[in-house]
Design a protein around this motif. Structure first.
Motif, PDB file in Angstrom:
ATOM      1  N   GLN A  46     -29.401  14.507  42.522  1.00  0.00           N
ATOM      2  CA  GLN A  46     -30.185  15.423  41.721  1.00  0.00           C
ATOM      3  C   GLN A  46     -30.535  16.644  42.551  1.00  0.00           C
ATOM      4  OE1 GLN A  46     -33.729  13.693  40.050  1.00  0.00           O
ATOM      5  NE2 GLN A  46     -34.332  15.560  38.965  1.00  0.00           N
ATOM      6  N   LEU A  47     -30.266  17.828  41.998  1.00  0.00           N
ATOM      7  CA  LEU A  47     -30.483  19.074  42.728  1.00  0.00           C
ATOM      8  C   LEU A  47     -31.758  19.800  42.301  1.00  0.00           C
ATOM      9  CD1 LEU A  47     -26.808  20.385  42.613  1.00  0.00           C
ATOM     10  CD2 LEU A  47     -27.959  19.213  44.513  1.00  0.00           C
ATOM     11  N   PHE A  48     -32.256  19.505  41.109  1.00  0.00           N
ATOM     12  CA  PHE A  48     -33.463  20.151  40.605  1.00  0.00           C
ATOM     13  C   PHE A  48     -34.406  19.124  39.996  1.00  0.00           C
ATOM     14  CE2 PHE A  48     -30.288  23.539  40.342  1.00  0.00           C
ATOM     15  CZ  PHE A  48     -30.969  24.620  40.886  1.00  0.00           C
ATOM     16  N   VAL A  49     -35.684  19.438  40.084  1.00  0.00           N
ATOM     17  CA  VAL A  49     -36.694  18.711  39.327  1.00  0.00           C
ATOM     18  C   VAL A  49     -37.076  19.584  38.141  1.00  0.00           C
ATOM     19  CG1 VAL A  49     -39.022  17.746  39.348  1.00  0.00           C
ATOM     20  CG2 VAL A  49     -37.574  17.541  41.376  1.00  0.00           C
ATOM     21  N   ARG A  50     -36.956  19.057  36.948  1.00  0.00           N
ATOM     22  CA  ARG A  50     -37.292  19.810  35.750  1.00  0.00           C
ATOM     23  C   ARG A  50     -38.787  19.699  35.502  1.00  0.00           C
ATOM     24  NH1 ARG A  50     -32.069  18.161  37.109  1.00  0.00           N
ATOM     25  NH2 ARG A  50     -30.536  19.071  35.667  1.00  0.00           N
ATOM     26  N   GLU A  51     -39.471  20.824  35.513  1.00  0.00           N
ATOM     27  CA  GLU A  51     -40.913  20.880  35.318  1.00  0.00           C
ATOM     28  C   GLU A  51     -41.238  21.809  34.155  1.00  0.00           C
ATOM     29  OE1 GLU A  51     -42.191  22.257  39.157  1.00  0.00           O
ATOM     30  OE2 GLU A  51     -42.396  20.205  39.924  1.00  0.00           O
ATOM     31  N   PRO A  52     -42.459  21.733  33.604  1.00  0.00           N
ATOM     32  CA  PRO A  52     -42.831  22.637  32.495  1.00  0.00           C
ATOM     33  C   PRO A  52     -42.682  24.107  32.857  1.00  0.00           C
ATOM     34  CG  PRO A  52     -44.424  20.853  32.678  1.00  0.00           C
ATOM     35  CD  PRO A  52     -43.519  20.740  33.867  1.00  0.00           C
ATOM     36  N   GLY A  53     -42.927  24.456  34.120  1.00  0.00           N
ATOM     37  CA  GLY A  53     -42.842  25.850  34.538  1.00  0.00           C
ATOM     38  C   GLY A  53     -41.457  26.308  34.930  1.00  0.00           C
ATOM     39  N   GLY A  54     -40.488  25.402  34.939  1.00  0.00           N
ATOM     40  CA  GLY A  54     -39.138  25.795  35.316  1.00  0.00           C
ATOM     41  C   GLY A  54     -38.433  24.730  36.129  1.00  0.00           C
ATOM     42  N   TYR A  55     -37.474  25.163  36.953  1.00  0.00           N
ATOM     43  CA  TYR A  55     -36.654  24.252  37.755  1.00  0.00           C
ATOM     44  C   TYR A  55     -37.008  24.412  39.235  1.00  0.00           C
ATOM     45  CZ  TYR A  55     -33.482  22.802  34.005  1.00  0.00           C
ATOM     46  OH  TYR A  55     -32.939  22.237  32.892  1.00  0.00           O
ATOM     47  N   ARG A  56     -37.334  23.285  39.890  1.00  0.00           N
ATOM     48  CA  ARG A  56     -37.682  23.303  41.311  1.00  0.00           C
ATOM     49  C   ARG A  56     -36.625  22.519  42.089  1.00  0.00           C
ATOM     50  NH1 ARG A  56     -40.488  19.555  44.171  1.00  0.00           N
ATOM     51  NH2 ARG A  56     -41.266  18.584  42.245  1.00  0.00           N
ATOM     52  N   LEU A  57     -36.166  23.092  43.206  1.00  0.00           N
ATOM     53  CA  LEU A  57     -35.141  22.427  44.010  1.00  0.00           C
ATOM     54  C   LEU A  57     -35.653  21.126  44.614  1.00  0.00           C
ATOM     55  CD1 LEU A  57     -33.664  25.514  45.902  1.00  0.00           C
ATOM     56  CD2 LEU A  57     -32.402  24.054  44.322  1.00  0.00           C
ATOM     57  N   THR A  58     -34.815  20.103  44.567  1.00  0.00           N
ATOM     58  CA  THR A  58     -35.097  18.880  45.312  1.00  0.00           C
ATOM     59  C   THR A  58     -34.717  19.098  46.779  1.00  0.00           C
ATOM     60  OG1 THR A  58     -32.869  18.021  44.949  1.00  0.00           O
ATOM     61  CG2 THR A  58     -34.544  17.492  43.271  1.00  0.00           C
ATOM     62  N   GLU A  59     -34.938  18.116  47.615  1.00  0.00           N
ATOM     63  CA  GLU A  59     -34.540  18.247  49.023  1.00  0.00           C
ATOM     64  C   GLU A  59     -33.033  18.446  49.128  1.00  0.00           C
ATOM     65  OE1 GLU A  59     -34.881  15.894  53.322  1.00  0.00           O
ATOM     66  OE2 GLU A  59     -35.800  15.042  51.514  1.00  0.00           O
ATOM     67  N   ALA A  60     -32.276  17.716  48.309  1.00  0.00           N
ATOM     68  CA  ALA A  60     -30.819  17.880  48.317  1.00  0.00           C
ATOM     69  C   ALA A  60     -30.443  19.298  47.884  1.00  0.00           C
ATOM     70  CB  ALA A  60     -30.174  16.859  47.381  1.00  0.00           C
ATOM     71  N   GLY A  61     -31.158  19.830  46.894  1.00  0.00           N
ATOM     72  CA  GLY A  61     -30.898  21.193  46.441  1.00  0.00           C
ATOM     73  C   GLY A  61     -31.214  22.215  47.514  1.00  0.00           C
ATOM     74  N   ARG A  62     -32.319  22.010  48.244  1.00  0.00           N
ATOM     75  CA  ARG A  62     -32.687  22.947  49.319  1.00  0.00           C
ATOM     76  C   ARG A  62     -31.659  22.914  50.444  1.00  0.00           C
ATOM     77  NH1 ARG A  62     -37.824  20.805  48.134  1.00  0.00           N
ATOM     78  NH2 ARG A  62     -37.726  19.420  49.944  1.00  0.00           N
ATOM     79  N   ASN A  63     -31.095  21.757  50.709  1.00  0.00           N
ATOM     80  CA  ASN A  63     -30.066  21.648  51.744  1.00  0.00           C
ATOM     81  C   ASN A  63     -28.765  22.324  51.309  1.00  0.00           C
ATOM     82  OD1 ASN A  63     -31.720  20.214  53.493  1.00  0.00           O
ATOM     83  ND2 ASN A  63     -31.078  18.214  52.691  1.00  0.00           N
TER      84      ASN A  63
END
Length: 308
Positions: A46-63
Motif C-alpha cells: 500500500q502506497l497511500f492511506v486514504r483519509e477524509p482530507g486526501g491521500y497520505r503517503l505510507t512509509e512504502a510510498g515515502r520510500n
C-alpha cells in the motif's frame, strides 16, 4: 513496472488529492484511482492511506517517491536534449494571478504559449484575491506578496507602475488638479478595505482622507470602469489604464506607485517539463512587455499585441 502508473503515483503524492492529480494529468479521477490500484497490486504494498482530507503517503510510498522523482528528472533531461520531442509537451498547468495582470496581460499571452505547445492545457485563475499554492489552487502563482517561507521556487517577475486616472467628463465638472493638495477636494474610487487581499494595494493612505472614497470594489477592472464613467479618481495600473482612451492620467510627475509581481511554484515542480516551460514563458513575456508594465509604452489595450 509501468512508468505511466508511476506518473500517476507522483502526481497524487504531490497534490494529495485524486481530483487535483487528475486535473494535472488531464484525465478523470477514476482513471487515477485505477492506476494507483494497479501500481499497488503490482508492487504488493500500500502506497497511500486514504483519509477524509486526501491521500497520505505510507512509509512504502515515502520510500518510493524519491526514486520516481529521479526517474522523472531523467525523462525531463532526455526530453530537453531532443528538441524534436518538444511538440509532445502535454498535460495541465493551472496559473493563478491577480485579476488585472491575469485578465489584461496573461490571457492574450497564453494564446502564444498554446501555439508553441498545442497539447498543453492551461487554466488561468485571474482573481481579485490571493491564489494559494499551499491549498493546491494553482501550480504557478503570480502575486503581490513574496512569501517569507515555504517549499517554493520564487522569482521577482516584474515591477509595474500605478498612477492617478480620471475621466475627462469628471474633470470638467470638478475643481482643477495641479498639485497633490488639490486631491483632497475630489472623489475617489478604491478597494473595499476589509476585503483587501494585499497590503501592497493600500495606496490612498497618506494621500487623501479616507472619507473622499465614494465608491469601492474588490475588482480593479470594475474600478477602472467606474472611473471611466465619471465616478471619481482612482489609482490604477498603467498597463491597464494608459491604453484606455476614456481615461486621463493625473499628476504623473508627482504621484505614482511601483509594485512588484512575484512568481512562485512548488519546488517539486522544478523538473516537470510542462511547469518549467510555462514558468520560462511567463518570465519571457514579462520581460518582453516591460515598457507597458512600467508605463513607458503608448500602445493601447490591444490583445493581439500581448499574444506573441
Amino acid at each position: 513496472m509501468d512508468w505511466d502508473n508511476l506518473r500517476y503515483f507522483l502526481e497524487v503524492a504531490r497534490a494529495g488529492r485524486l481530483t487535483s492529480a487528475a486535473r494535472r494529468l488531464n484525465v478523470d479521477h477514476t482513471t487515477v484511482s485505477r492506476r494507483l490500484q494497479a501500481l499497488e497490486k503490482s508492487m504488493g504494498m500500500q502506497l497511500f492511506v486514504r483519509e477524509p482530507g486526501g491521500y497520505r503517503l505510507t512509509e512504502a510510498g515515502r520510500n518510493l517517491l524519491p526514486r520516481v522523482e529521479a526517474m522523472e528528472s531523467a525523462s525531463v533531461a532526455i526530453q530537453q536534449s531532443l528538441p524534436d520531442l518538444d511538440h509532445g509537451l502535454s498535460g495541465q498547468v493551472r496559473i493563478g494571478a491577480t485579476e488585472g495582470y491575469g485578465s489584461v496581460m496573461l490571457a492574450g499571452q497564453l494564446a502564444g504559449l498554446g501555439r508553441r505547445h498545442p497539447h498543453l492545457n492551461i487554466d488561468l485563475l485571474a482573481l481579485p484575491r490571493a491564489v494559494q499554492l499551499s491549498r493546491h489552487e494553482a501550480d504557478i502563482v503570480i502575486t503581490l506578496e513574496r512569501p517569507e517561507r515555504g517549499p517554493f521556487i520564487i522569482t521577482r517577475l516584474t515591477d509595474y507602475l500605478l498612477r492617478l486616472y480620471a475621466a475627462p467628463s469628471y474633470l470638467d465638472e470638478h475643481p482643477p488638479i495641479t498639485a497633490r493638495d488639490d486631491l483632497q477636494r475630489h472623489r475617489f474610487v478604491s478597494y473595499v478595505d476589509d476585503l483587501l487581499f494585499s497590503r501592497e494595494l493600500l495606496f490612498l493612505d497618506g494621500l487623501v482622507d479616507s472619507r473622499t472614497v465614494a465608491l469601492r470594489s474588490t475588482s480593479v477592472l470594475a474600478q477602472q470602469e467606474a472611473v471611466a464613467a465619471g465616478a471619481g479618481i482612482a489609482i490604477l495600473p498603467a498597463f491597464t489604464a494608459d491604453a484606455d482612451p476614456r481615461l486621463q492620467v493625473l499628476l504623473p510627475e508627482q504621484v505614482s506607485f511601483t509594485r512588484t509581481f512575484w512568481m512562485l511554484m512548488p519546488i517539486e515542480f522544478k523538473d516537470v517539463a510542462r511547469m518549467r516551460t510555462t514558468w520560462d514563458f511567463l518570465k519571457e513575456m514579462a520581460q518582453t512587455h516591460q515598457a507597458r508594465l512600467l508605463g513607458q509604452a503608448a500602445d493601447a489595450y490591444n490583445p493581439s499585441s500581448t499574444s506573441a
